[in-house]
Scaffold this motif. Sequence first.
Motif, short mmCIF file in Angstrom:
data_model
loop_
_atom_site.label_atom_id
_atom_site.label_comp_id
_atom_site.label_asym_id
_atom_site.label_seq_id
_atom_site.Cartn_x
_atom_site.Cartn_y
_atom_site.Cartn_z
N ALA A 251 -19.38 31.93 -5.57
CA ALA A 251 -19.58 31.06 -7.02
C ALA A 251 -20.00 29.41 -5.96
O ALA A 251 -20.96 28.89 -6.46
CB ALA A 251 -18.45 30.39 -7.14
N TYR A 252 -19.71 29.56 -4.45
CA TYR A 252 -19.72 28.44 -4.16
C TYR A 252 -21.01 28.35 -3.07
O TYR A 252 -21.70 27.55 -2.67
CB TYR A 252 -18.34 28.12 -2.71
N GLY A 253 -21.46 30.08 -2.93
CA GLY A 253 -22.60 30.49 -2.14
C GLY A 253 -23.77 30.24 -3.54
O GLY A 253 -24.59 30.41 -2.62
N LEU A 254 -23.52 30.30 -3.83
CA LEU A 254 -24.35 30.14 -5.23
C LEU A 254 -25.10 28.72 -5.31
O LEU A 254 -26.19 28.35 -5.30
CB LEU A 254 -24.23 30.72 -6.34
N ALA A 255 -24.22 28.15 -5.27
CA ALA A 255 -24.48 26.21 -5.35
C ALA A 255 -25.01 26.09 -3.70
O ALA A 255 -26.43 25.76 -3.80
CB ALA A 255 -22.92 25.43 -5.13
N SER A 256 -24.93 26.66 -2.52
CA SER A 256 -25.22 26.37 -1.09
C SER A 256 -26.52 27.00 -1.25
O SER A 256 -27.50 26.57 -1.19
CB SER A 256 -24.15 27.01 -0.12
N PHE A 257 -27.13 28.13 -1.59
CA PHE A 257 -27.56 28.91 -1.78
C PHE A 257 -28.92 27.93 -2.76
O PHE A 257 -30.14 27.89 -2.11
CB PHE A 257 -27.76 30.40 -2.54
N ARG A 258 -28.47 27.85 -3.40
CA ARG A 258 -29.31 26.70 -4.60
C ARG A 258 -29.15 24.99 -4.23
O ARG A 258 -30.62 24.84 -4.21
CB ARG A 258 -29.10 26.30 -5.97
N GLY A 259 -29.23 25.19 -3.02
CA GLY A 259 -28.93 23.36 -2.30
C GLY A 259 -30.26 23.76 -0.78
O GLY A 259 -31.77 22.91 -1.02
N VAL A 260 -30.44 24.94 -0.65
CA VAL A 260 -31.49 25.14 0.72
C VAL A 260 -32.84 25.76 -0.25
O VAL A 260 -33.50 25.13 0.31
CB VAL A 260 -31.12 25.98 1.45
N HIS A 261 -32.56 26.61 -1.15
CA HIS A 261 -33.83 27.10 -1.48
C HIS A 261 -34.34 26.34 -2.97
O HIS A 261 -34.43 26.91 -3.62
CB HIS A 261 -33.61 28.94 -1.75
N GLY A 262 -34.00 25.21 -3.42
CA GLY A 262 -34.25 24.41 -4.79
C GLY A 262 -35.10 24.57 -5.04
O GLY A 262 -35.81 24.11 -6.09
N THR A 263 -35.91 24.21 -4.34
CA THR A 263 -37.61 24.51 -4.77
C THR A 263 -38.36 26.16 -4.39
O THR A 263 -39.28 25.57 -5.43
CB THR A 263 -38.26 23.48 -3.79
N ASP A 264 -37.43 27.36 -4.85
CA ASP A 264 -38.30 28.11 -4.96
C ASP A 264 -36.97 28.71 -5.67
O ASP A 264 -36.37 29.15 -5.74
CB ASP A 264 -38.11 28.74 -3.36
N TRP A 265 -37.98 28.82 -7.23
CA TRP A 265 -36.47 29.33 -8.20
C TRP A 265 -36.10 30.25 -8.59
O TRP A 265 -35.96 30.89 -8.95
CB TRP A 265 -37.72 28.25 -10.08
N GLY A 266 -37.99 31.39 -7.81
CA GLY A 266 -37.86 33.06 -8.16
C GLY A 266 -36.23 33.51 -7.26
O GLY A 266 -35.52 34.38 -7.43
#
Length: 301
Positions: A251-266
């Motif tokens: 759950a926290y890893g997904l949020a961190s991943f979203r912060g790093v790759h926020g512009t790559d929605w794929g």
Amino acid sequence: MTSATLTPKAPASPAAPQRKIRTPRSLRTRRVLGWIAEHAVLIVLAVLFVSPVVFVFLTSVMSSSQTLTASLWPQPFVWQNYVTVFTTVPLAQWFANSAMYAILATAFMLISSVPAAYALAKIRFRGSGILFTAIIVAMLLPPQVTAIPIYVMWSQLGLTGTLWPLILPNLLGDAFSIFLLRQFFLTIPTEYSDAARIDGNGEFGVLWRVVLPMAKPGIAATAIFMFFNSWNDYYGPLLYTSENPASWPVAYGLASFRGVHGTDWGLTMAMTMLVTVPVVIIFFFAQRVFVEGITLTGVKG
């Protein structure tokens, strides 16, 4: 010898094959339309719930340039997004952390909450009403109220940066789990417990031999609640494990991943699908027990 005796019997003619009566197309159409009319609300709700999942999946196999367009169908399907997710982040370790957190928290909750719920439901003692009221108050108390003193305590014990501050408190019971189990135990007739006591069983024997076998649906539903709550927990890992990536759950890893790759929605949607699929599979196999436990849980006081 008579002629009737000499005349051979004619073989019985085979029965004519019965023709299968076909249902008229108009009647079948009316049946289908009737079924749709009866289940219209359920069909609409199913579409509403499934549509976001389908959208996330289709977006997860799009290229980064296509996700920003109005197209809803991938052209072409970019399955490489899933490979990139596995090679970019330690997803297997995050899954292992979430599994450890959810399984241990659920096991510790059952060990502590089942006896407490049994005592509140089946044993009469002075102050039980006050104790049950305190449990209700603990359910309503926001976790942010006690976050600072509890964090200071775990920091002094040197356990911050790990998931143990989120797992170990379940050994002291969980307010919602105790409440749910107590309500289920109240639906079990007292005559069974009394008969077990007459046979010489103590309270632990009554709990182990009588109550637990009859309360399996309620216990299973409570365990599923705790498992999913721990698996999806974000606030707790944010508070205790944010400075240690080796202890991050999914759950926290997904949020961190979203912060790093926020512009790559794929890539973000591919990560979301990978995190969601295990929970859906677990609930698919456990839904019968879950629904049964919730249905049979009473509301006795």
